[in-house]
Structures are given as C-alpha cells and as structure tokens.
Write a protein that holds these residues in place. Structure first.
Motif, mmCIF file in Angstrom:
data_model
loop_
_atom_site.group_PDB
_atom_site.id
_atom_site.type_symbol
_atom_site.label_atom_id
_atom_site.label_comp_id
_atom_site.label_asym_id
_atom_site.label_seq_id
_atom_site.Cartn_x
_atom_site.Cartn_y
_atom_site.Cartn_z
ATOM 1 N N ASP A 9 0.804 -1.219 0.000
ATOM 2 C CA ASP A 9 0.000 0.000 0.000
ATOM 3 C C ASP A 9 0.840 1.272 0.000
ATOM 4 O O ASP A 9 0.319 2.363 -0.250
ATOM 5 C CB ASP A 9 -0.922 0.031 1.215
ATOM 6 N N PHE A 10 2.120 1.157 0.287
ATOM 7 C CA PHE A 10 2.975 2.341 0.311
ATOM 8 C C PHE A 10 3.288 2.822 -1.102
ATOM 9 O O PHE A 10 3.467 2.031 -2.022
ATOM 10 C CB PHE A 10 4.291 2.058 1.040
ATOM 11 N N LEU A 11 3.371 4.138 -1.262
ATOM 12 C CA LEU A 11 3.707 4.729 -2.553
ATOM 13 C C LEU A 11 5.100 4.300 -2.997
ATOM 14 O O LEU A 11 5.359 4.059 -4.170
ATOM 15 C CB LEU A 11 3.621 6.254 -2.472
ATOM 16 N N PHE A 12 6.016 4.231 -2.029
ATOM 17 C CA PHE A 12 7.372 3.738 -2.291
ATOM 18 C C PHE A 12 7.824 2.956 -1.059
ATOM 19 O O PHE A 12 7.223 3.065 0.015
ATOM 20 C CB PHE A 12 8.350 4.885 -2.589
ATOM 21 N N ALA A 13 8.842 2.152 -1.212
ATOM 22 C CA ALA A 13 9.304 1.289 -0.121
ATOM 23 C C ALA A 13 9.788 2.127 1.064
ATOM 24 O O ALA A 13 10.576 3.057 0.878
ATOM 25 C CB ALA A 13 10.430 0.384 -0.614
ATOM 26 N N PRO A 14 9.312 1.833 2.275
ATOM 27 C CA PRO A 14 9.790 2.566 3.455
ATOM 28 C C PRO A 14 11.291 2.356 3.656
ATOM 29 O O PRO A 14 11.848 1.319 3.289
ATOM 30 C CB PRO A 14 8.997 1.933 4.602
ATOM 31 N N GLN A 15 11.928 3.352 4.235
ATOM 32 C CA GLN A 15 13.345 3.240 4.541
ATOM 33 C C GLN A 15 13.580 2.157 5.605
ATOM 34 O O GLN A 15 12.749 1.961 6.497
ATOM 35 C CB GLN A 15 13.889 4.575 5.058
ATOM 36 N N ALA A 16 14.693 1.486 5.495
ATOM 37 C CA ALA A 16 15.052 0.479 6.492
ATOM 38 C C ALA A 16 15.285 1.152 7.846
ATOM 39 O O ALA A 16 15.731 2.305 7.905
ATOM 40 C CB ALA A 16 16.315 -0.256 6.051
ATOM 41 N N PRO A 17 14.969 0.477 8.949
ATOM 42 C CA PRO A 17 15.200 1.067 10.272
ATOM 43 C C PRO A 17 16.675 1.390 10.496
ATOM 44 O O PRO A 17 17.556 0.669 10.023
ATOM 45 C CB PRO A 17 14.739 -0.035 11.236
ATOM 46 N N VAL A 18 16.920 2.482 11.204
ATOM 47 C CA VAL A 18 18.276 2.834 11.620
ATOM 48 C C VAL A 18 18.569 2.101 12.916
ATOM 49 O O VAL A 18 17.710 2.028 13.805
ATOM 50 C CB VAL A 18 18.397 4.353 11.833
ATOM 51 N N SER A 19 19.768 1.544 13.054
ATOM 52 C CA SER A 19 20.093 0.800 14.273
ATOM 53 C C SER A 19 21.535 1.035 14.681
ATOM 54 O O SER A 19 22.383 1.402 13.867
ATOM 55 C CB SER A 19 19.844 -0.695 14.080
ATOM 56 N N VAL A 20 21.792 0.815 15.968
ATOM 57 C CA VAL A 20 23.133 0.914 16.545
ATOM 58 C C VAL A 20 23.483 -0.447 17.131
ATOM 59 O O VAL A 20 22.664 -1.036 17.849
ATOM 60 C CB VAL A 20 23.192 1.990 17.645
ATOM 61 N N PRO A 21 24.674 -0.975 16.855
ATOM 62 C CA PRO A 21 25.056 -2.277 17.415
ATOM 63 C C PRO A 21 25.112 -2.251 18.939
ATOM 64 O O PRO A 21 25.506 -1.259 19.547
ATOM 65 C CB PRO A 21 26.453 -2.513 16.831
ATOM 66 N N ILE A 22 24.709 -3.358 19.538
ATOM 67 C CA ILE A 22 24.785 -3.544 20.983
ATOM 68 C C ILE A 22 25.962 -4.456 21.289
ATOM 69 O O ILE A 22 26.201 -5.435 20.581
ATOM 70 C CB ILE A 22 23.485 -4.174 21.516
ATOM 71 N N ALA A 23 26.712 -4.119 22.311
ATOM 72 C CA ALA A 23 27.855 -4.942 22.700
ATOM 73 C C ALA A 23 27.423 -6.387 22.934
ATOM 74 O O ALA A 23 26.381 -6.644 23.528
ATOM 75 C CB ALA A 23 28.507 -4.380 23.965
ATOM 76 N N ARG A 24 28.200 -7.321 22.411
ATOM 77 C CA ARG A 24 27.968 -8.758 22.539
ATOM 78 C C ARG A 24 26.725 -9.234 21.795
ATOM 79 O O ARG A 24 26.188 -10.301 22.074
ATOM 80 C CB ARG A 24 27.924 -9.174 24.020
ATOM 81 N N GLY A 25 26.240 -8.425 20.844
ATOM 82 C CA GLY A 25 25.203 -8.902 19.944
ATOM 83 C C GLY A 25 23.892 -8.159 20.012
ATOM 84 O O GLY A 25 23.490 -7.652 21.065
ATOM 85 N N GLY A 26 23.237 -8.080 18.874
ATOM 86 C CA GLY A 26 21.936 -7.437 18.790
ATOM 87 C C GLY A 26 22.031 -6.021 18.253
ATOM 88 O O GLY A 26 23.118 -5.444 18.123
ATOM 89 N N LEU A 27 20.862 -5.460 17.926
ATOM 90 C CA LEU A 27 20.782 -4.116 17.369
ATOM 91 C C LEU A 27 19.757 -3.301 18.135
ATOM 92 O O LEU A 27 18.699 -3.809 18.521
ATOM 93 C CB LEU A 27 20.391 -4.167 15.887
ATOM 94 N N PHE A 28 20.058 -2.031 18.332
ATOM 95 C CA PHE A 28 19.161 -1.087 18.990
ATOM 96 C C PHE A 28 18.525 -0.235 17.897
ATOM 97 O O PHE A 28 19.197 0.554 17.235
ATOM 98 C CB PHE A 28 19.950 -0.209 19.964
ATOM 99 N N ALA A 29 17.214 -0.409 17.664
ATOM 100 C CA ALA A 29 16.508 0.348 16.629
ATOM 101 C C ALA A 29 16.286 1.782 17.105
ATOM 102 O O ALA A 29 15.719 2.005 18.180
ATOM 103 C CB ALA A 29 15.172 -0.312 16.304
#
Length: 233
Positions: A9-29
């Motif tokens: 339904d979007f006119l164009f593809a939404p931008q990918a989420p911005v994230s910051v790496p978390i120490a020892r694994g994972g991403l902070f959106a």
C-alpha cells in the motif's frame, strides 16, 4: 489517520530502520535522537553563554546516525565543521513526566557519540534568532559507537570523556562535570515529549570543541562506556 500494515500500500518502499550495534550482539533500533545543549560549564563559557540557564534540547533525525566506524562525509554549506564528544543514553522503556528517582529505570544502555556541528551556520542562526536545525541535524552528523547495556556497566556518572583528532587530544572532561545528570535530563525532557524505547539522548560536550577537515581521524572515548571513531571524508 488511516494506517496500513500492507507494504504494497505504500507509494514507495519505506526506509530500512536505523540501528546501533549492541555490545555482545543485537541491534538497537533508533526512533529519535535528542541532544542536550550546554551541559558542561567550561564548554558553556567557551561558547560565551550563561551557566545558570536550564537545559534545552534540539534534535537530529535518526538517519543522521553513523555506526561501525564508517567515514563521515564533510557536509556542504560549511567551512567550519566542529567535533563534540558526548555520552549517549539509549532509552529502553517508554515514559512521560518521569520522576528523577525513576529515570534510570528507563535507560537501556550507553554509548560514546559525536554531535558534529556546522559551527558557522549555528553562529549565523544564533545571531538571527533562528533555529539551529541546519547546523545540527544534517546528514551523517551523529557518529555513535557500540551501546553497552546498563545491566552490564551500570549507570556511569563519572569518568574521563575525551576526543582526539589525528592522535592529538582536543577535548577532555569528566562525566561528573555534567551540570544536569542523566536522570535529571531524562526527567526534564520527558516533561516536554513522551520518551519511547529506541530514543537516544546525546548529553552535551565538554570544553575543547574545534574544527576538523577532510582526512581527519576522530577518536572519542568515555571511561567505562566505550569509544567512537570516524574519518572525515
């Protein structure tokens, strides 16, 4: 307002989420990036301002965040790009009108970051009584290091915060020199806006800010928190 969860339904593809790496694994959106103005007395004095003023805030867009030590392009429309090393607070729990005593319960973790500033544009905006937006909220203006969870490092309220350019120290302060503590900053800001998980708060810079040019290597460090690194390209 009508909302749809259907990507088609979007006119164009939404931008990918911005994230910051978390120490020892994972991403902070990242949702929003708030910045505290004038939170170290010596920096306030070097910029010619009054240390008695209450905290005030400005913002950067989430996609201003640069991670992983990636290069930061020298921005257009400036001849005076400045570095500002800062403690970054990562919010992990929603809240509004948060009490100082409860504020640290809303913190997920901490990182080192750079609030890059087009100082000439900021000076012109101040003189004209206009917003700082184009001096602070430009592309790639927020390099940030890895987030360390508070459950691992606690809530640092003292320790060296430094920034070197090409191996030469430019900024040195201590987290204990902050006029407004992390808890006080969260409480004050949450009275103006609802804080949400994913928000970042850049908490101000110590004295020693200065200009950088293309090719400069910026290396920031906060004791007990981590580091941030970028090259101006």
């Amino acid at each position: 307002m009508w909302k749809s969860s259907n990507v088609g339904d979007f006119l164009f593809a939404p931008q990918a989420p911005v994230s910051v790496p978390i120490a020892r694994g994972g991403l902070f959106a990242v949702r929003r990036v708030y910045c505290v103005g004038r939170n170290y007395a010596e920096h306030i004095v070097e910029m010619g301002n009054d240390t008695r003023d209450p905290p005030f805030f400005f913002a950067k867009p989430a996609d201003a965040v640069v991670v992983g030590g990636a290069a930061m392009p020298y921005p257009p429309k400036t001849a005076d790009l400045h570095h500002e090393i800062e403690l970054v607070v990562a919010i992990g729990r929603d809240g509004s009108d948060i009490a100082v005593a409860d504020a640290l319960d809303h913190v997920y973790g901490y990182a080192a970051g750079l609030d890059m500033t087009r100082r000439d544009l900021q000076a012109a905006a101040k003189k004209a009584g206009r917003p700082w937006e184009m001096a602070k909220a430009f592309d790639h203006s927020a390099p940030i290091g890895t987030i360390e969870p508070a459950q691992t490092i606690g809530h640092p309220d003292k320790g060296a915060i430094t920034l070197s350019v090409n191996g030469q120290e430019r900024q040195r302060g201590d987290l204990g020199d902050q006029i407004w503590s992390v808890a006080e900053t969260i409480a004050f800001l949450s009275g103006f806006v609802a804080l949400k998980a994913g928000d970042l708060i850049m908490t101000g810079t110590p004295a020693g800010v200065g200009a950088v040019v293309r090719g400069d290597l910026l290396e920031g460090s906060i004791a007990g928190v981590g580091s941030v690194r970028t090259v101006i390209s």
